[in-house]
Design an enzyme around this catalytic site. Structure first.
Site, PDB file in Angstrom:
ATOM      1  N   ARG A   1      50.903  37.605 -12.743  1.00  0.00           N
ATOM      2  CA  ARG A   1      49.589  38.192 -13.966  1.00  0.00           C
ATOM      3  C   ARG A   1      50.309  38.834 -15.272  1.00  0.00           C
ATOM      4  NH1 ARG A   1      47.964  41.517  -9.229  1.00  0.00           N
ATOM      5  NH2 ARG A   1      48.479  43.440  -9.827  1.00  0.00           N
TER       6      ARG A   1
ATOM      7  N   ARG B   1       0.862  -1.101  -0.004  1.00  0.00           N
ATOM      8  CA  ARG B   1       0.214  -0.173   0.027  1.00  0.00           C
ATOM      9  C   ARG B   1       0.657   1.189   0.148  1.00  0.00           C
ATOM     10  NH1 ARG B   1      -4.061  -2.122   5.127  1.00  0.00           N
ATOM     11  NH2 ARG B   1      -1.590  -3.243   5.461  1.00  0.00           N
TER      12      ARG B   1
HETATM   13  C1  UD1 Z   1      -2.032  -5.951  11.078  1.00  0.00           C
HETATM   14  C2  UD1 Z   1      -3.230  -6.831  11.833  1.00  0.00           C
HETATM   15  C3  UD1 Z   1      -4.942  -5.994  11.781  1.00  0.00           C
HETATM   16  C4  UD1 Z   1      -3.759  -4.817  12.589  1.00  0.00           C
HETATM   17  C5  UD1 Z   1      -3.186  -3.734  11.789  1.00  0.00           C
HETATM   18  C6  UD1 Z   1      -2.631  -2.650  13.054  1.00  0.00           C
HETATM   19  C7  UD1 Z   1      -2.636  -8.603  10.704  1.00  0.00           C
HETATM   20  C8  UD1 Z   1      -3.864 -10.007   9.597  1.00  0.00           C
HETATM   21  N1  UD1 Z   1      -4.090  -8.020  10.271  1.00  0.00           N
HETATM   22  O1  UD1 Z   1      -2.659  -5.761   9.638  1.00  0.00           O
HETATM   23  O2  UD1 Z   1      -5.317  -6.490  12.906  1.00  0.00           O
HETATM   24  O3  UD1 Z   1      -4.971  -3.894  12.813  1.00  0.00           O
HETATM   25  O4  UD1 Z   1      -2.027  -5.301  11.880  1.00  0.00           O
HETATM   26  O5  UD1 Z   1      -1.626  -2.245  11.657  1.00  0.00           O
HETATM   27  O6  UD1 Z   1      -2.116  -9.209  11.022  1.00  0.00           O
HETATM   28  N2  UD1 Z   1       4.402  -8.657   7.398  1.00  0.00           N
HETATM   29  C9  UD1 Z   1       5.673 -10.164   7.623  1.00  0.00           C
HETATM   30  N3  UD1 Z   1       5.390 -11.040   6.503  1.00  0.00           N
HETATM   31  C10 UD1 Z   1       4.047 -10.822   6.149  1.00  0.00           C
HETATM   32  C11 UD1 Z   1       2.977 -10.326   6.395  1.00  0.00           C
HETATM   33  C12 UD1 Z   1       3.524  -8.869   7.425  1.00  0.00           C
HETATM   34  O7  UD1 Z   1       6.832 -10.063   8.767  1.00  0.00           O
HETATM   35  O8  UD1 Z   1       3.772 -11.727   5.370  1.00  0.00           O
HETATM   36  C13 UD1 Z   1       5.430  -7.866   8.659  1.00  0.00           C
HETATM   37  C14 UD1 Z   1       4.885  -6.600   7.998  1.00  0.00           C
HETATM   38  O9  UD1 Z   1       6.239  -6.150   7.406  1.00  0.00           O
HETATM   39  C15 UD1 Z   1       4.258  -5.724   9.366  1.00  0.00           C
HETATM   40  C16 UD1 Z   1       3.952  -6.482  10.282  1.00  0.00           C
HETATM   41  O10 UD1 Z   1       3.979  -7.477   9.214  1.00  0.00           O
HETATM   42  O11 UD1 Z   1       5.395  -5.322   9.595  1.00  0.00           O
HETATM   43  C17 UD1 Z   1       1.874  -5.819   9.638  1.00  0.00           C
HETATM   44  O12 UD1 Z   1       2.347  -6.078   8.476  1.00  0.00           O
HETATM   45  P1  UD1 Z   1       0.628  -4.931   7.419  1.00  0.00           P
HETATM   46  O13 UD1 Z   1       0.731  -5.610   6.473  1.00  0.00           O
HETATM   47  O14 UD1 Z   1       1.218  -3.733   7.676  1.00  0.00           O
HETATM   48  O15 UD1 Z   1      -0.352  -5.952   8.344  1.00  0.00           O
HETATM   49  P2  UD1 Z   1      -2.099  -4.746   8.315  1.00  0.00           P
HETATM   50  O16 UD1 Z   1      -2.972  -4.836   7.465  1.00  0.00           O
HETATM   51  O17 UD1 Z   1      -1.210  -3.342   8.461  1.00  0.00           O
HETATM   52 MG    MG Z   2       0.790  -2.578   9.447  1.00  0.00          MG
END
Ligand code: UD1
Ligand code: MG
Length: 468
Positions: free
Chosen positions: A442, A15
């Site tokens: 110069r 995003r």
């Molecule tokens: C997540 C939570 C959501 C919460 C929000 C708060 C989940 C499913 N959802 O959503 O409930 O309200 O955070 O900010 O957990 N990451 C990994 N590996 C992955 C995916 C993500 O390490 O496969 C890490 C990302 O780098 C990030 C963190 O996990 O630092 C959160 O991931 P992100 O995609 O931001 O989750 P949100 O959609 O924000």
């Molecule tokens: Mg997040």
């Protein structure tokens, strides 16, 4: 009880719509992951694990700089999968508590985290989650509770019904778990959701089903717990931190004429009685001594300014050190290795690099001083250039004390000028000049009286007659 911190930092951050792993995006000059890891240091956890994946090497480098271990998650299949990847690392450690936090919360208030953690340690149960009250909960996982307030499950935005979307209590993405039991909860997580990912948040429904719902902590200042997912959120977090840093310095007595346009990175240190004018940027490991003043549109990086140093408008200083009472600018550029003793003056359009200028040296206009040492009290005339580069190597220029360098002088390095020597304006210095000598190279001036009139007459005679 042993304490482990796990930071999830493997995601790409789709995003953000920008080709940089999300946790590497800078907030006030430092990657968000660096802010988080430094912020968590007071918790004194025995171990910190950072889950890396997207741009793993660059993210791991930040993690290692803060003494953390890294765990690779490849491919990245969701936050639940990220924790599964830590299974071995966690199982090899002692039993204890885990603080699990997403890598995208750079402003996390450590005092409150510490309070929640102690509370969790004392009273359990198996898991806790930090919730936030948000007027606009869009994008965050909603905390669904039963009528007694117990946490039933967490529903992601994309999977939520319109009724669930109306819930304003959201998941911060910060949790406390007890190992090794949390690892059992991950068994059998599935990816049957809108994003086809293994959601860590599904663990909470399982806990509720088992009759041990997670405990909820409510954060007092939600803004500081917000995960950053988009560019507008990144800019808001940067602004919040910027204003926090400015507030701290103003409380210490620093005059910030216009906080709206002033940028001070958290690593900067300021003395007493410092004044900062609008649109000033202070970066990196810069240190400003007591009474220093920086005027508008100047940017200072990794530099130390001595007491009472004045940096006028539009200066760019990098890796520069000044002693007391120096005056720089407007429009001057000092580069790495510039070391100025007391009361040195550098004026407009002066560039320095690896330049050691002793007490009271003045170079007030239009100069390039590179690989140069100048003794006390010397005066560098307008337009003086050190020709320090022969196309292959850099060579030094050494000027003694009280040297007078006339305007438009070129010093072809390597060259040495003795104490008290004079260099006539327009001179190209190619040989060493002994102390007390005058060097002038110069061409002697020739003056031809009446030349212009005669030229005009010659031209008129050779031109065809003009018709009006
Ligand atoms: C997540 C939570 C959501 C919460 C929000 C708060 C989940 C499913 N959802 O959503 O409930 O309200 O955070 O900010 O957990 N990451 C990994 N590996 C992955 C995916 C993500 O390490 O496969 C890490 C990302 O780098 C990030 C963190 O996990 O630092 C959160 O991931 P992100 O995609 O931001 O989750 P949100 O959609 O924000
Ligand atoms: Mg997040």
């Amino acid at each position: 009880m042993s304490r482990t911190v796990v930071v999830l930092a493997a995601g790409q951050g789709t995003r953000m719509k920008f080709p940089l792993a999300k946790v590497l995006h800078p907030v006030l000059g430092r990657p968000m992951l660096a802010h988080l890891l430094e912020g968590l240091a007071p918790l004194q956890a025995e171990r910190t694990l950072v889950v890396v994946g997207h741009q793993a090497e660059a993210v791991a480098a930040v993690a290692r700089a803060y003494g953390a271990e890294t765990v690779l998650q490849s491919p990245q299949r969701g936050t639940g999968h990220a924790l599964m990847c830590c299974r071995e690392a966690l199982a090899s450690g002692p039993e204890g508590d885990v603080l699990l936090v997403a890598g995208d919360v750079p402003l996390l208030p450590v005092e409150e985290v510490a309070r929640f953690w102690s509370d969790f340690e004392e009273r359990g149960p198996e898991a806790s989650v930090v919730g936030l009250h948000l007027a606009n909960p869009f994008g965050y996982g909603r905390l669904i509770r039963d009528t007694d307030g117990a946490l039933l499950r967490i529903v992601e935005e994309r999977d939520a019904s319109s009724e669930e979307k109306a819930v304003t209590e959201v998941n911060s993405g910060v949790y406390f778990f007890r190992t090794p039991r949390v690892l059992d909860l991950l068994e059998g997580l599935d990816a049957s959701n809108a994003q086809n990912e293994y959601y860590l948040t599904d663990v909470f429904a399982r806990l509720a089903e088992r009759g041990t719902p997670a405990r909820l902590f409510l954060a007092s200042d939600p803004e500081r717990w917000l995960g950053i997912n988009s560019q507008p959120e990144l800019a808001r977090a940067t602004k919040r931190l910027r204003l926090d840093v400015l507030d701290r310095w103003m409380t210490e007595g620093v005059t910030v004429v216009d906080p709206d346009s002033t940028w001070i990175e958290p690593t900067v240190r300021l003395g007493r009685g410092v004044t900062l004018h609008p649109f000033v940027r202070l970066c990196g490991a810069s240190v400003l001594g007591d009474g220093a003043e920086v005027r508008s549109f100047s940017c200072i990086t990794d530099s130390e300014l001595g007491e009472g140093t004045l940096v006028k408008e539009h200066c760019v200083l990098e890796a520069t050190r000044t002693a007391e009472g120096c005056i720089l600018g407007p429009f001057c550029r000092t580069r790495e290795g510039t070391v100025l003793s007391g009361r040195v003056h550098l004026g407009n359009f002066v560039e320095t690099k690896k330049a050691r200028l002793a007490e009271g040296v003045k170079a007030n206009h239009l100069s390039y001083l590179g690989d140069v040492t100048v003794g006390a009290g010397s005066n560098i005339g307008a337009g003086t250039i050190t020709c320090n580069y022969d196309g292959v190597h850099k060579h030094p220029t050494v000027l003694g004390e009280r040297v007078f360098v006339g305007s438009d002088t070129q010093l072809v390095a390597p060259v040495t000028v003795g104490d008290g020597a004079y260099i006539g304006a327009g001179t190209t210095v190619t040989k060493d000049i002994p102390a007390g000598a005058l060097a002038i190279s110069r061409v002697p001036q020739k003056t031809i009286e009446g030349w212009a009139e005669r030229k005009k007459a010659r031209q008129e005679a050779s031109e065809p007659t003009k018709t009006r």
